[in-house]
Enzyme design. Structure first.
Site, mmCIF file in Angstrom:
data_model
loop_
_atom_site.group_PDB
_atom_site.id
_atom_site.type_symbol
_atom_site.label_atom_id
_atom_site.label_comp_id
_atom_site.label_asym_id
_atom_site.label_seq_id
_atom_site.Cartn_x
_atom_site.Cartn_y
_atom_site.Cartn_z
ATOM 1 N N LYS A 91 0.834 -1.200 0.000
ATOM 2 C CA LYS A 91 0.000 0.000 0.000
ATOM 3 C C LYS A 91 0.869 1.251 0.000
ATOM 4 O O LYS A 91 1.893 1.314 0.703
ATOM 5 C CB LYS A 91 -0.909 -0.044 1.239
ATOM 6 C CG LYS A 91 -1.957 1.055 1.336
ATOM 7 C CD LYS A 91 -2.815 0.805 2.566
ATOM 8 C CE LYS A 91 -3.784 1.940 2.846
ATOM 9 N NZ LYS A 91 -4.597 1.678 4.067
ATOM 10 N N SER A 166 -9.272 2.529 3.725
ATOM 11 C CA SER A 166 -8.378 3.175 2.783
ATOM 12 C C SER A 166 -7.582 2.196 1.928
ATOM 13 O O SER A 166 -6.904 2.607 0.981
ATOM 14 C CB SER A 166 -7.418 4.092 3.535
ATOM 15 O OG SER A 166 -6.580 3.382 4.413
ATOM 16 N N SER A 190 -9.615 0.368 7.945
ATOM 17 C CA SER A 190 -9.112 0.380 6.574
ATOM 18 C C SER A 190 -8.641 -0.956 6.032
ATOM 19 O O SER A 190 -8.326 -1.058 4.844
ATOM 20 C CB SER A 190 -7.977 1.398 6.448
ATOM 21 O OG SER A 190 -8.461 2.700 6.599
#
Length: 479
Positions: A91, A166, A190
């Site tokens: 990520k 996220s 997230s």
């Protein structure tokens, strides 16, 4: 080879299911299955990386999930890792040596990281092969991966809807079959939110289970824990066990490798509506109550439970979130010398400006948030786990939670959506999202969440294994 795309009846051309499962080195393997095939010599790590890259290229124009796609993959440390040779992504809020870390923001031009973040080293120790970095909303503040400028990350189950956030880029790639597993992290939901939106397994570990990042250790409450999103329970279990081989927190009980259900029957609390007063929608309520019926059929005891958190919890969490945005605005030049906080998106700016007005409340906010652990512990008296929704309503269409929505309206929508997950981040406890059912008629996944006491990852994984064995999780390629 192009992506598989299927028109959803009654919807526009943009709203289709998208996946790239096909007959190549990856097949329809999960991460554990692919690692086993590599160890047996049926495929090579190079072939797996090559075919995963081809899948990513085939699907990316529809999902917009990738921030960086490497020409030359980076292989993990040695061939002995449990996930050796499994292609994956990191990520883009986590440093990977030689790659820029953009945090999903246009407020600065990111520079290449000089070294791996501690978690990156732990991730690579499992043997994975990194193909690049996935997209996230600005600084991970939003539960959807959308932007003021540029294309959103789309949900492969229904491309007119959010992939969550996220860790939306990671979840979209895994659900679509581009890679079997991908890095995610969780500061308010997230990992669990995009897992629920995309029909995946998402385990948020106990605070301190993974190596901590330097920023989190400096904050009064470290909300963020790293992990993965995966298509099977055994992938999340294998990752956790492999990561523990790299580093284990001596203050927590070891998890080890969880390989299936336990024979022990559990007492499970049932929480259908949010402790902050948000009522779940009908589809979500049915997913949770049907899961409760399944658990009882499997021999577990399920009973209603109350989680009596402070009535200020939601406002306090938003204030703390605003403090994080405020600190980024103050220290942003450490990210890039051209950092301009005026270029942060409207959600980040709104959070920052709200905190600037209310900063004097910080001591009280911190006291109340830290006391949440007492209410959480009280709810678990006589219980092993708590079952709840992941989110208060089903996955919204793109635009509903976009940063282009006026701030006051957006915050109201966020509060009425992300109503369950933040408690675990504040208290530091583990929880897992697993697929439950799908909406009608859109066919979007709905996840349910199990939460435990600190260190209860083994119990969560064992129960998730049992649910998966009882009724296989519906896969996108089978729809």
């Amino acid at each position: 080879m192009t992506t598989f795309e299927e028109q959803s009846e009654g919807h526009s051309e943009a709203q289709v299911r998208v996946h790239v499962f096909r007959d190549d080195a990856l097949g329809d393997h999960d991460a554990v299955g692919l690692a086993q095939a590599i160890r047996r010599g049926e495929v090579s790590a190079a072939e797996a990386a090559r075919d995963a890259s081809a899948r990513v290229r085939a699907v990316e124009d529809r999902l917009n999930a990738v921030q960086v796609h490497l020409d030359i993959p980076v292989h993990g440390s040695g061939s002995g890792g449990a996930l050796a040779g499994v292609p994956t992504f990191v990520k883009d809020n986590t440093d990977f040596q030689g790659l820029p870390t953009g945090h999903g923001s246009l407020a600065f031009a990111p520079r290449a990281a000089r070294r791996h973040a501690p978690f990156t080293r732990q991730f690579l120790s499992t043997g994975v092969t990194v193909l690049g970095k996935t997209r996230l909303p600005e600084f991970g503040f939003s539960p959807t991966t959308e932007y003021e400028a540029g294309e959103p990350v789309r949900n492969p189950w229904h491309t007119g809807h959010s992939a969550g956030g996220s860790s939306g880029g990671s979840a979209a790639l895994v659900a679509a079959g581009a890679v079997p597993i991908a890095h995610a992290n969780d500061g308010g939901g997230s990992i669990r939110i995009p897992a629920a939106c995309c029909g995946l397994v998402g385990l948020k570990p106990t605070r301190g289970r993974m190596v901590a990042n330097a920023q989190g250790r400096q904050l009064p409450i470290d909300l963020v824990t790293d992990g993965v999103v995966s298509r099977s329970v055994r992938d999340s279990a294998a990752f956790l066990a492999a990561a523990e081989q790299h580093w284990r927190n001596p203050k927590l009980p070891p998890v080890g490798l969880v390989e299936g259900p336990s024979d022990r029957r559990l007492r499970i609390g049932l929480l259908v509506d949010s402790p902050n007063g948000v009522r779940s929608d009908d589809d979500t309520r049915e997913a949770v109550t049907e899961t409760a019926r399944r658990l009882e059929r499997l021999g577990h005891t399920v009973e209603p439970v109350e989680l009596s958190i402070d009535p200020h919890f939601t406002d306090d969490f938003l204030t703390y979130w605003g403090m994080l945005s405020f600190l980024i605005g103050v220290t942003g030049r450490t990210l890039g010398t051209d950092f301009d906080r005026r270029r942060m998106d409207s959600l980040s700016r709104g959070l920052r400006e709200s905190y600037a007005r209310d900063w004097r409340t910080t001591p009280g906010v911190l006291r109340r948030l830290k006391r949440t652990r007492l209410a959480y512990a009280a709810a678990f008296r006589g219980l092993d786990l708590i079952l709840s929704p992941v989110l208060a309503h089903t996955t919204p269409p793109l635009g509903h939670l976009s940063p282009t929505v006026p701030y006051a309206t957006l915050i109201e929508r966020l509060v009425n959506y992300v109503a369950f997950t933040p408690v675990n981040n504040v208290v530091g406890t583990p929880s897992i999202s697993v697929p439950a059912t799908r909406t009608n008629p859109d066919g979007l996944p709905i996840g349910v969440m199990f939460s435990g006491r600190p260190g209860a990852e083994r119990k969560l994984l064992e129960l998730a294994f049992e649910l998966e064995a009882d009724q296989a999780f519906r896969r996108l390629q089978d729809v």
